[in-house]
Scaffold this motif. Structure first.
Motif, PDB file in Angstrom:
ATOM      1  N   GLN A 217     -11.087  -1.676  -6.733  1.00 41.17           N
ATOM      2  CA  GLN A 217     -10.376  -0.407  -6.876  1.00 41.17           C
ATOM      3  C   GLN A 217      -9.817  -0.271  -8.289  1.00 41.17           C
ATOM      4  O   GLN A 217      -9.661  -1.260  -8.987  1.00 41.17           O
ATOM      5  CB  GLN A 217      -9.233  -0.333  -5.856  1.00 41.17           C
ATOM      6  CG  GLN A 217      -9.687  -0.407  -4.427  1.00 41.17           C
ATOM      7  CD  GLN A 217     -10.544   0.775  -4.025  1.00 41.17           C
ATOM      8  OE1 GLN A 217     -10.412   1.861  -4.583  1.00 41.17           O
ATOM      9  NE2 GLN A 217     -11.450   0.567  -3.084  1.00 41.17           N
ATOM     10  N   PRO A 218      -9.512   0.937  -8.654  1.00 39.79           N
ATOM     11  CA  PRO A 218      -8.894   1.105  -9.975  1.00 39.79           C
ATOM     12  C   PRO A 218      -7.567   0.364 -10.051  1.00 39.79           C
ATOM     13  O   PRO A 218      -6.888   0.205  -9.036  1.00 39.79           O
ATOM     14  CB  PRO A 218      -8.685   2.617 -10.096  1.00 39.79           C
ATOM     15  CG  PRO A 218      -8.847   3.146  -8.731  1.00 39.79           C
ATOM     16  CD  PRO A 218      -9.746   2.219  -7.997  1.00 39.79           C
ATOM     17  N   PRO A 219      -7.241  -0.103 -11.219  1.00 45.89           N
ATOM     18  CA  PRO A 219      -6.014  -0.906 -11.339  1.00 45.89           C
ATOM     19  C   PRO A 219      -4.759  -0.144 -10.951  1.00 45.89           C
ATOM     20  O   PRO A 219      -3.786  -0.731 -10.512  1.00 45.89           O
ATOM     21  CB  PRO A 219      -5.986  -1.299 -12.818  1.00 45.89           C
ATOM     22  CG  PRO A 219      -6.914  -0.378 -13.492  1.00 45.89           C
ATOM     23  CD  PRO A 219      -7.928   0.048 -12.505  1.00 45.89           C
TER      24      PRO A 219
ATOM     25  N   ALA B 243       4.947   6.502   1.106  1.00 47.35           N
ATOM     26  CA  ALA B 243       5.103   6.347  -0.346  1.00 47.35           C
ATOM     27  C   ALA B 243       3.756   6.120  -1.015  1.00 47.35           C
ATOM     28  O   ALA B 243       3.441   6.702  -2.047  1.00 47.35           O
ATOM     29  CB  ALA B 243       6.040   5.184  -0.637  1.00 47.35           C
ATOM     30  N   VAL B 244       2.955   5.246  -0.393  1.00 50.91           N
ATOM     31  CA  VAL B 244       1.626   4.996  -0.956  1.00 50.91           C
ATOM     32  C   VAL B 244       0.826   6.293  -0.987  1.00 50.91           C
ATOM     33  O   VAL B 244       0.196   6.625  -1.997  1.00 50.91           O
ATOM     34  CB  VAL B 244       0.886   3.922  -0.132  1.00 50.91           C
ATOM     35  CG1 VAL B 244      -0.554   3.799  -0.576  1.00 50.91           C
ATOM     36  CG2 VAL B 244       1.593   2.588  -0.279  1.00 50.91           C
ATOM     37  N   ARG B 245       0.894   7.015   0.074  1.00 51.97           N
ATOM     38  CA  ARG B 245       0.131   8.260   0.154  1.00 51.97           C
ATOM     39  C   ARG B 245       0.585   9.253  -0.916  1.00 51.97           C
ATOM     40  O   ARG B 245      -0.220   9.930  -1.528  1.00 51.97           O
ATOM     41  CB  ARG B 245       0.309   8.879   1.544  1.00 51.97           C
ATOM     42  CG  ARG B 245      -1.004   9.307   2.169  1.00 51.97           C
ATOM     43  CD  ARG B 245      -0.799   9.706   3.609  1.00 51.97           C
ATOM     44  NE  ARG B 245      -0.416   8.565   4.440  1.00 51.97           N
ATOM     45  CZ  ARG B 245       0.496   8.620   5.399  1.00 51.97           C
ATOM     46  NH1 ARG B 245       1.145   9.744   5.642  1.00 51.97           N
ATOM     47  NH2 ARG B 245       0.774   7.559   6.118  1.00 51.97           N
ATOM     48  N   ALA B 246       1.882   9.292  -1.095  1.00 50.57           N
ATOM     49  CA  ALA B 246       2.388  10.250  -2.075  1.00 50.57           C
ATOM     50  C   ALA B 246       1.965   9.885  -3.491  1.00 50.57           C
ATOM     51  O   ALA B 246       1.786  10.766  -4.333  1.00 50.57           O
ATOM     52  CB  ALA B 246       3.903  10.311  -1.987  1.00 50.57           C
TER      53      ALA B 246
ATOM     54  N   SER C  11      -6.101   0.968   3.926  1.00 47.22           N
ATOM     55  CA  SER C  11      -5.992  -0.427   3.501  1.00 47.22           C
ATOM     56  C   SER C  11      -4.821  -0.603   2.551  1.00 47.22           C
ATOM     57  O   SER C  11      -4.044  -1.561   2.664  1.00 47.22           O
ATOM     58  CB  SER C  11      -7.270  -0.873   2.793  1.00 47.22           C
ATOM     59  OG  SER C  11      -8.323  -0.905   3.711  1.00 47.22           O
ATOM     60  N   ALA C  12      -4.747   0.322   1.620  1.00 43.47           N
ATOM     61  CA  ALA C  12      -3.653   0.245   0.650  1.00 43.47           C
ATOM     62  C   ALA C  12      -2.317   0.310   1.367  1.00 43.47           C
ATOM     63  O   ALA C  12      -1.382  -0.436   1.051  1.00 43.47           O
ATOM     64  CB  ALA C  12      -3.776   1.370  -0.361  1.00 43.47           C
ATOM     65  N   GLU C  13      -2.238   1.198   2.334  1.00 41.54           N
ATOM     66  CA  GLU C  13      -0.990   1.327   3.085  1.00 41.54           C
ATOM     67  C   GLU C  13      -0.654   0.028   3.805  1.00 41.54           C
ATOM     68  O   GLU C  13       0.486  -0.448   3.774  1.00 41.54           O
ATOM     69  CB  GLU C  13      -1.104   2.469   4.101  1.00 41.54           C
ATOM     70  CG  GLU C  13      -1.036   3.843   3.462  1.00 41.54           C
ATOM     71  CD  GLU C  13      -1.367   4.941   4.475  1.00 41.54           C
ATOM     72  OE1 GLU C  13      -1.566   6.078   4.038  1.00 41.54           O
ATOM     73  OE2 GLU C  13      -1.433   4.629   5.681  1.00 41.54           O
ATOM     74  N   ASN C  14      -1.675  -0.521   4.427  1.00 41.84           N
ATOM     75  CA  ASN C  14      -1.430  -1.752   5.174  1.00 41.84           C
ATOM     76  C   ASN C  14      -0.978  -2.879   4.267  1.00 41.84           C
ATOM     77  O   ASN C  14      -0.072  -3.641   4.602  1.00 41.84           O
ATOM     78  CB  ASN C  14      -2.689  -2.173   5.929  1.00 41.84           C
ATOM     79  CG  ASN C  14      -2.958  -1.238   7.087  1.00 41.84           C
ATOM     80  OD1 ASN C  14      -2.040  -0.554   7.551  1.00 41.84           O
ATOM     81  ND2 ASN C  14      -4.199  -1.167   7.523  1.00 41.84           N
ATOM     82  N   ILE C  15      -1.642  -2.945   3.143  1.00 44.01           N
ATOM     83  CA  ILE C  15      -1.251  -4.015   2.222  1.00 44.01           C
ATOM     84  C   ILE C  15       0.182  -3.788   1.746  1.00 44.01           C
ATOM     85  O   ILE C  15       0.982  -4.725   1.663  1.00 44.01           O
ATOM     86  CB  ILE C  15      -2.219  -4.073   1.024  1.00 44.01           C
ATOM     87  CG1 ILE C  15      -3.594  -4.488   1.514  1.00 44.01           C
ATOM     88  CG2 ILE C  15      -1.722  -5.057  -0.014  1.00 44.01           C
ATOM     89  CD1 ILE C  15      -4.656  -4.448   0.452  1.00 44.01           C
TER      90      ILE C  15
ATOM     91  N   GLU D 258      -4.943  12.376  -4.052  1.00 47.08           N
ATOM     92  CA  GLU D 258      -5.227  12.932  -2.731  1.00 47.08           C
ATOM     93  C   GLU D 258      -6.650  12.643  -2.299  1.00 47.08           C
ATOM     94  O   GLU D 258      -6.955  12.612  -1.112  1.00 47.08           O
ATOM     95  CB  GLU D 258      -4.998  14.450  -2.764  1.00 47.08           C
ATOM     96  CG  GLU D 258      -3.531  14.806  -2.782  1.00 47.08           C
ATOM     97  CD  GLU D 258      -3.283  16.158  -2.153  1.00 47.08           C
ATOM     98  OE1 GLU D 258      -4.146  16.611  -1.367  1.00 47.08           O
ATOM     99  OE2 GLU D 258      -2.254  16.763  -2.462  1.00 47.08           O
ATOM    100  N   GLU D 259      -7.507  12.463  -3.280  1.00 49.99           N
ATOM    101  CA  GLU D 259      -8.922  12.297  -2.961  1.00 49.99           C
ATOM    102  C   GLU D 259      -9.267  10.873  -2.547  1.00 49.99           C
ATOM    103  O   GLU D 259     -10.418  10.568  -2.272  1.00 49.99           O
ATOM    104  CB  GLU D 259      -9.776  12.681  -4.168  1.00 49.99           C
ATOM    105  CG  GLU D 259      -9.780  14.163  -4.483  1.00 49.99           C
ATOM    106  CD  GLU D 259      -8.461  14.641  -5.064  1.00 49.99           C
ATOM    107  OE1 GLU D 259      -7.763  13.814  -5.679  1.00 49.99           O
ATOM    108  OE2 GLU D 259      -8.122  15.815  -4.870  1.00 49.99           O
ATOM    109  N   THR D 260      -8.280  10.018  -2.533  1.00 54.25           N
ATOM    110  CA  THR D 260      -8.573   8.639  -2.148  1.00 54.25           C
ATOM    111  C   THR D 260      -9.191   8.613  -0.758  1.00 54.25           C
ATOM    112  O   THR D 260      -8.686   9.261   0.164  1.00 54.25           O
ATOM    113  CB  THR D 260      -7.279   7.819  -2.127  1.00 54.25           C
ATOM    114  OG1 THR D 260      -6.588   8.039  -3.349  1.00 54.25           O
ATOM    115  CG2 THR D 260      -7.563   6.349  -1.975  1.00 54.25           C
ATOM    116  N   PRO D 261     -10.275   7.880  -0.624  1.00 63.28           N
ATOM    117  CA  PRO D 261     -10.919   7.813   0.703  1.00 63.28           C
ATOM    118  C   PRO D 261      -9.949   7.273   1.751  1.00 63.28           C
ATOM    119  O   PRO D 261      -9.094   6.433   1.443  1.00 63.28           O
ATOM    120  CB  PRO D 261     -12.078   6.841   0.479  1.00 63.28           C
ATOM    121  CG  PRO D 261     -12.308   6.825  -0.978  1.00 63.28           C
ATOM    122  CD  PRO D 261     -11.016   7.150  -1.648  1.00 63.28           C
TER     123      PRO D 261
END
Lengths: 1277, 285
Positions: free
Chosen positions: A861-863, A947-950, A963-967, A954-957
């Motif tokens: 993923q992008p940094p 927070a992660v979502r915000a 996954s990002a949220e879970n992490i 928005e275009e993140t799959p």
């Protein structure tokens, strides 16, 4: 050695073969057999070739670059006569090497101060030493080196060393034979140099070609001492001066002497650039610049060949310092004119046919041609210099003339360059803010330690401010100004813990002030030459004088300045020195080491160059900045660590030799390093983070003492660094390899390190070519920091300001004034190799699978995603802890308060043992702490995804998002729970304890008088007078009553009444007080004084306060503070006493100076009700019966007891005092000495009061008493 | 309301060698009817303290104490009801409360076996009834209530004024919607030295960034600014950055004359540019 060059020039071997031969330890099979044969015979000399070549070029250019770098001179020394020096008298065969050193050095280094070393290595102090001396002065602040007075002179021209002379004059460098005038006789080490002696050491002809020459910096003018005219033939560099030049030469010499006298008289150590003789040559000579013409180049082919070999050596990193070579080439490019360019010069040389015997540079044209040839080969490096340098280079007319193609490329590079470099310094003196986590009282062993630290903090900043104000003033001395204060402060740091606190503060302040590029102070690029060019050549003398007066000399001085502490760093260095506290230093080293480890291990963002187009730019700016901050911090910390760590070993005395050295080495090798830098370096190399690790390591090592490089531990480090240096071939472009600028940075810092005086210069050539094993050892991760473009020109120039010297050189050329520029360069002496193997450690992998999965996820993923997730986790985790504190713990505290109330009610006035009480509370509350983990988990679960979502695009799959949220949830939970499980119990205990003590305090010492807390009624308009005003007013009345007073002084009865009324108002109008549970009441009734405005806005503010400080019970403030209330109570009692004794002077008709009885009773009544109703604290009513107050009655005639009786009865009636209490007070009154009649009356009163039955109707009794007088009272008895 | 430097100096001029008594203050009030009693008292107190600081030592030599004590003893022997101690203090130009302390100490030395502790003395001064000797108790009490510059009552008044102004400042901050942490909260956080208020969101007033506010209810003359600067302000600056100081009781000096919260907190950035004695205003209630 020269044989190689010769065969090269004769085209017997190809350049490529030569370079291969030099660079590789084994000859490549591709070599032409003939070449191989030619070279293999010379194999033992392989390592000597590069130093030879460099020295050769310097010698050849000697006539062109008379001005030379600031201190090109080698110090003269009695090298030849030294005992203990390996290598014997001159040896015979040229080129044949039979000993460890070319013994010719003994003579060739006439200007050296050799120091015999273990293993026979020797070092050349030379200008490096001179600079080393300076840096020592700065670093250790000791008086200058022995022979300091002569140091400046040494620079005046001693480097000259005739190489091709035929004559054999006495060895002037032998101090024993020719002790210098006025100098200290040479010690056994021979370090003392002849001060005024120039040493044109003669050498025998046979060795003239084979040995390395003095140094490969640009030589200064020939310096034939005027006292030795007979030595004229021994002109430097083998090129004799024409006879006509002699007078000029003498003139110069005289001028030079004058100049050096002036310099000697100057009180302050001169700046690093007082090259005395050489600038004069140009400025006084009135020589004009020579035009360079490509058509007049004398032997193109030869020059091309040498340029090619030279360039190849540079490109292969066979030279120690890339920028030094570039500097030299720039010098050639900008050479003004040949000093004594006479065509017949080289006719003097024997064997002119030999291609080496004829001068390489016969004219300016040759020089420029050669320079341009070399520059062409290094276009890539040039194009990565800063924009200013590029511009100057592209605009150089010589360059245009000799190579329009190169000029065009440079111009293009300039136009495309964005590498603007500015080293402007922002003002920085912000103090380190109070750090509640660490500076808290709880972190100190005792109140004393805490307060000591508090004071020290203030002293520290006081000292810092004073330094800021004064350090630039002439004549201000750090030690004199601040030394004793600092030591006094250090003296107070007794406890180990206070040291660590102070060190933390010190380190933080250091980072804060110095880590910014500007904080490093130092040079601002391009500034010095501008000043020089503005002044022009003829004004330079003035500049000199001006500069002598400056405390801080301008100019950084050459491409290899010694390590210094510019700007604010000076303060911290001087502080350490002045403090001279062993404990402080130790703590500082510990702290610095820790911080270095921490920063060095910091995970810097991993980046894939072809990542995402739009985003990466923005990201990279931030990431570069972050890297730069970390790198600069590390360098700063490492510099100070090195400084402190090697401080005890450094001194002005010369490095030890012989047996002494061996014993010191044996001793020092037992001392563990202050920080395991070798391991850190190895790890850094393995993890491909050299670009982070090496620059700070270089800073650290730059402060090493002379013994350090000889220690096995550090030798290993140097070996690693050398291999790294060799492996950083700039031309090798490879995706997986290091970025160009990263390499350039490393080359620059390493090159600088190799020129540090304490680093043996032979070290560089001791290494066998690039070790293939080195490459193999590295099991590199795909993308190390090295392969990321973390370095930009700004950082490069910030770390290595000396690169800016290149620009200065070019600017000098443009400005037309040549002069002080350049740097010092040291001689290179080849020695044998001691190869040490490089041990690779297997990478450590002990992470859980889950973590690896997360890593893998981020990898793709992008940094920015990783950063976002980590950021969210970090913040949410921290918020979670705060939330728990604000909710769960605060609830518990509230429970405590109510429990406490119960406890107090049930236990009555006893209150119980506080410690026991606390234990009960703990045992009841701490189990609730277990909820914290569950609540924390829930909190993180709830908050993180949003927070992660915000924060993510928005275009993140969706899958990536989840996954990002879970992490994020996982990381946040991990962080929060780790903290909570470790600390929650302690936290609860602490808060409960605080709440209990608060509650108990708020309850006051007398539970009986506590009663219910009351606020003023809602109708209250808060116009009551301020307590301070009331106390003041009552005090006035009391003082009137006590007297002395004028006859016209007094109070009106109305005033008295008003005063008591006001007292009532003030007591009633108080805001709600109590614990946090009362806060809502404050919201409902925004009862804010003094103007009774409604505060619509106060809600949010209070709310904010609650949010931030949930643990603190908020006491809405009231004007009446407890001490004021106490005093009011006391004053009111006193007032009552005066009323009872009828002592208050009343204004009014002269006859009536007394208060009417009725009025008095009314006032007493009011006071009684105030005591009863409105005072919340205890009222010292027993004072009414104190001997002093009762004694007031004794003085009145006739005595009237009715008011006292009335008062006492009322007190009993209202329950303000018990009968027993009154009885006790009256009883104790009897002990005092009274007039007889008074005592009797008192006894009567006492009996009367005690005999009275309890009567339910006080009003009636009051009426009754109105009529009573003393007589009736007594009659009743 | 701003007091000019000239006005201040004029008032201070009248206070040279004036005993700190009710009568002096009354005369002062007559002389400067436009100034409030609080202002006058504040200036009086300040000037008198300076005076005492200068002359303090000479009253504390053992010879002086001895002679005062003898004079006191002689005085009360003649007439215990006369204001012996007060007159003595006025005569030798010393604060009555301090004179009372001196004599009390000396008295206790004579009558007690162990030298009296400071806390005992203080407690006796706060409540003279505890003094074993009735005459001395009256004398001490008289000194204390008549002294308008020293003594436990005056201390209490000063303390109360400071407290009240802090509360007023807090109210003004609330009124202005400024979010802050007060001293108690800061203490709870473990700060060692705290100003009255730290603003959670710094504000800019007249071009200066204010991080914290300290209210000083005493009179802000130049000398006391110096002292405060040394004792407190640098300590705050070392911890919190630049600040605001608001003096409430006027100043010889500069500034304009409104008393809103933000302006009464007239600010100077701390640092090298911090000029003592510039920023104080007088606030009338």
């Amino acid at each position: 050695m020269a044989a190689v060059l010769e065969s090269l020039l004769r085209e017997e071997v190809s350049v490529a073969a030569v370079v291969r031969w030099i660079a590789r330890s084994t000859q490549g099979s591709k070599d032409n057999p003939g070449e191989a044969a030619a070279l293999s015979s010379l194999r033992p000399l392989r390592k000597e070739f590069v130093p030879f070549l460099l020295n050769f070029l310097r010698e050849q250019s000697s006539r062109v670059l008379p001005q030379g770098p600031p201190t090109p001179a080698k110090a003269s020394g009695a090298s030849a006569a030294l005992p203990g020096r390996p290598g014997g008298p001159p040896r015979g065969s040229r080129g044949a090497r039979s000993q460890l050193f070319p013994p010719t050095e003994a003579l060739s280094t006439a200007a050296e101060s050799p120091v015999a070393r273990r293993g026979g290595r020797r070092r050349v102090p030379g200008p490096a030493r001179e600079r080393g001396g300076r840096s020592l002065e700065e670093g250790v602040s000791v008086e200058s080196l022995p022979g300091a007075g002569s140091r400046r002179l040494r620079g005046s021209g001693s480097p000259s060393r005739p190489s091709l002379t035929l004559s054999d004059p006495p060895n002037l460098s032998n101090l024993e034979e020719f002790p210098p005038v006025g100098s200290v006789p040479p010690g056994p080490t021979g370090r003392t140099k002849p001060s005024r002696r120039i040493n044109p050491t003669p050498v025998s002809e046979e060795r003239s070609l084979s040995k390395p020459k003095t140094c490969f910096t640009s030589p200064p003018i020939s310096c034939v001492p005027s006292s030795q005219p007979s030595a004229l033939d021994t002109r430097p560099w083998g090129l004799g001066l024409p006879p006509g030049c002699r007078s000029l030469q003498e003139e110069r010499e005289m001028l030079r002497k004058e100049r050096s006298k002036q310099l000697q008289q100057s009180p302050t150590p001169t700046c690093p650039t007082p090259e005395l003789g050489s600038p004069l040559l140009n400025w006084t000579g009135g020589l004009t610049d020579e035009l360079a013409d490509p058509a007049r180049v004398s032997s193109r082919q030869r020059l091309e060949l040498v340029a090619l070999v030279y360039s190849s050596c540079i490109a292969e990193n066979l030279v120690p310092n890339l920028f030094l070579e570039l500097f030299f080439v720039f010098q050639l490019l900008t050479a003004r004119r040949m000093v004594t360019a006479k065509d017949n010069d080289f006719e003097l040389s024997p064997g002119a046919l030999d291609s080496l015997e004829s001068p390489l540079f016969q004219s300016i044209h040759d020089c420029v041609f050669f320079a341009v040839q070399v520059l062409e080969c290094h276009f890539q490096v040039l194009s990565n210099l800063d924009k200013g340098t590029l511009k100057l280079l592209a605009e150089n007319e010589r360059l245009l003339c000799f190579s329009p193609a190169l000029q065009g490329r440079l111009r293009a590079a300039y136009e495309g360059s964005v590498a603007k470099v500015s080293l402007v310094m922002p003002p920085s003196a912000q103090a380190v803010s109070f750090q509640p986590e660490t500076d808290n009282r709880a972190n100190f062993s005792s109140d004393r330690a805490f307060h000591t630290f508090k004071k020290q903090r203030d002293v520290f900043y006081e000292v810092l401010r004073e330094w800021e104000d004064h350090h630039e003033e002439a004549g201000w001395d750090f030690e004199k100004g601040l030394g004793s204060r600092i030591r006094a402060m250090m003296g107070q740091l007794s406890a180990a813990c206070s040291h660590s606190h102070f060190v933390r503060l010190f380190q933080k302040q250091l980072l804060q002030m110095c880590q910014s590029p500007g904080g490093a102070g130092g040079t601002v690029l391009g500034e010095a030459p501008d000043v020089l060019s503005m002044l022009g050549a003829d004004k330079l003398g003035r500049l000199w004088r001006l500069q002598e007066r400056l405390v801080t000399p301008q100019s950084s001085g050459g491409p290899c300045p010694p390590p210094t502490f510019p700007g604010c760093q000076g303060f911290f260095r001087d502080f350490i020195l002045s403090a001279s506290s062993f404990q402080f230093n130790q703590h500082l080293m510990d702290s610095l080491s820790l911080k270095i480890r921490e920063l060095n291990g910091l995970t810097l963002p991993q980046h894939e160059p072809s990542d995402e187009d739009g985003e990466s730019d923005v990201d990279w700016q931030g990431e570069r900045r972050q890297f730069a901050v970390v790198l600069l911090s590390l360098r700063l910390l490492a510099k100070f660590l090195g400084f402190v760590a090697f401080l005890p070993y450094r001194g002005p005395e010369p490095p030890p030799t012989g047996e002494l050295q061996d014993s010191i080495l044996a001793l020092r090798s037992q001392v563990p390093p202050v920080l395991d830098v070798r391991t850190l370096l190895q790890r850094g190399l393995q993890a491909r983070r050299a670009v982070l690790t090496v620059p700070w390591l270089v800073e650290f090592l730059s402060f090493a003492d002379h013994v350090v490089p000889l220690l096995d531990y550090y030798q290993g480090i140097f070996t690693l660094l050398l291999r790294l240096h060799r492996s950083l071939v700039l031309s090798q472009e490879n995706e997986r390899k290091m970025c160009f600028l990263n390499k350039l940075l490393l080359l620059a810092v390493l090159g600088w390190l190799f020129q540090i005086p304490t680093v043996p210069e032979d070290l560089f050539f001791l290494e066998e070519g690039p070790s293939d094993a080195f490459e193999m050892d590295i099991v590199a991760p795909e993308h190390g920091l090295d392969s990321m473009p973390v370095v930009d020109q700004q950082l490069l120039y910030t770390c290595c300001p000396y690169i800016g010297e290149l620009r200065k050189l070019l600017a000098l050329w443009v400005s037309g004034s040549s002069g002080r520029s350049g740097g010092f360069v040291r001689k290179i002496t080849p020695t044998t190799t001691t190869t040490s193997s490089l041990g690779a450690q297997p990478p450590q992998t002990s992470q859980g699978l889950q973590a690896q999965l997360a890593q893998a996820f981020f990898h793709n993923q992008p940094p920015s995603l990783r950063r976002t997730v980590e950021f969210v986790a970090e913040r949410i985790g921290s918020n979670c802890v705060k939330h728990i504190k604000a909710t769960l713990v605060a609830d518990l505290v509230r429970q405590v308060e109510s429990l406490l109330q119960e406890q107090l009610v049930t236990q009555g006035e006893e209150g119980g043992d506080p410690a026991q009480l606390l234990e009960i509370l703990y045992s009841r509350l701490c189990p609730h702490g277990a909820q914290a983990l569950a609540l924390g988990r829930e909190f993180c679960q709830r908050k993180s995804p949003g927070a992660v979502r915000a924060l993510l695009p928005e275009e993140t799959p969706a899958a990536v998002l989840s996954s990002a949220e879970n992490i994020a949830v996982g990381l946040a939970t991990e962080k929060a729970c780790a903290w909570l499980s470790a600390n929650i119990t302690a936290l609860i205990r602490r808060e409960v304890k605080a709440a209990v003590s608060r509650t108990l305090r708020a309850q006051g010492p007398e539970p009986a008088a506590r009663g219910e807390r009351r606020g003023c009624s809602r109708a209250c308009e808060h116009h009551a007078p301020l307590p301070s005003h009331l106390i003041s007013e009552i005090k006035d009345v009391l003082s009137l009553a006590v007297g002395p007073r004028d006859s016209d002084e007094g109070v009106s009865p109305e005033h008295l009444e008003q005063l008591v009324c006001q007292l009532g108002q003030t007591l009633q109008c108080r805001q709600v007080r109590g614990g946090i549970c009362h806060l809502r009441a404050a919201f409902l009734c925004p009862c804010v004084r003094p103007d009774n405005q409604s505060h619509a806005g106060s809600g949010p503010i209070l709310a904010a306060v609650i949010m931030v400080m949930p643990m603190v019970s908020i006491f809405p403030p009231q004007f009446l503070c407890p001490p004021a209330e106490q005093h009011l109570a006391k004053c009111s009692v006193e007032l009552a006493s005066f009323l009872v004794a009828d002592q208050i002077p009343i204004l009014g008709p002269p006859a009536q100076h007394r208060l009417e009885r009725g009025q008095a009773r009314r006032l007493l009544h009011m006071l009684l009700s105030l005591w009863k109703e409105h005072f919340q604290g205890p009222v010292p009513l027993q004072l009414l019966l104190s001997p002093r107050n009762v004694g007031l009655l004794a003085d009145t005639r006739p005595r009237e007891w009715d008011l006292l009786l009335f008062l006492l009865r009322e007190l009993v009636e209202k329950g303000l005092m018990g009968r027993m209490e009154i009885e006790a007070c009256l009883g104790s009154l009897h002990q005092a000495q009274w007039p007889r009649d008074f005592a009797e009356e008192l006894a009567t009163l006492s009996n009367l009061l005690l005999a009275e039955p309890h009567l339910p109707e006080p009003q009636l009794r009051a009426c009754e008493l109105v009529q009573s007088n003393r007589g009736t009272v007594l009659a009743q008895s | 309301m701003i007091l000019t430097k000239a006005q201040y100096d004029e008032i201070a001029q009248c206070l040279v060698s004036v005993p700190p008594t009710r009568q002096s203050l009354r005369k002062l009030k007559q002389r400067f009817p436009s100034q409030s009693q609080a202002t006058l008292l504040s200036i009086f107190s300040q000037e008198y303290q300076k005076h005492i600081k200068r002359t303090h030592a000479k009253h504390h030599t053992s010879e002086a104490i001895e002679s005062y004590y003898q004079r006191y003893l002689n005085g009360v022997a003649k007439n215990g009801a006369a204001p012996v101690l007060l007159d003595l203090a006025n005569e030798v130009d010393y604060a009555p409360s301090l004179m009372a302390r001196l004599i009390l100490e000396r008295f206790l030395q004579e009558h007690e076996e162990t030298p009296p502790s400071k806390s005992v003395i203080n407690s006796m001064l706060r409540d003279p009834s505890q003094i074993p000797d009735g005459v001395l108790a009256n004398q001490v009490y008289q000194c204390i209530v008549n002294d308008c510059c020293y003594g436990p009552l005056v201390d209490c008044i000063k303390h109360a004024i400071g407290h009240e102004h802090e509360v007023m400042l807090r109210d003004m901050l609330l009124e202005k919607n400024l979010s802050f942490l007060d001293e108690d909260q800061l203490r709870a956080k473990g700060y060692d030295k705290t100003p009255d208020f730290i603003l959670q969101v710094p504000v800019a007033v007249e071009g200066h960034i204010i991080h914290w506010i300290e209210s000083k209810a005493s009179f802000g003359d130049e000398c006391s600014h110096h002292a405060y600067l040394h004792d407190q302000f640098w300590s705050y600056w070392n911890r919190d950055g630049s600040q605001s100081c608001s003096g409430w009781s006027g100043i010889p000096g500069l500034g304009d004359s409104s008393a809103s919260a933000s302006q009464s907190a007239r600010i100077k950035g701390v640092g090298k540019h911090f000029l003592p004695g510039i920023f104080v205003k007088y606030v009338c209630r």
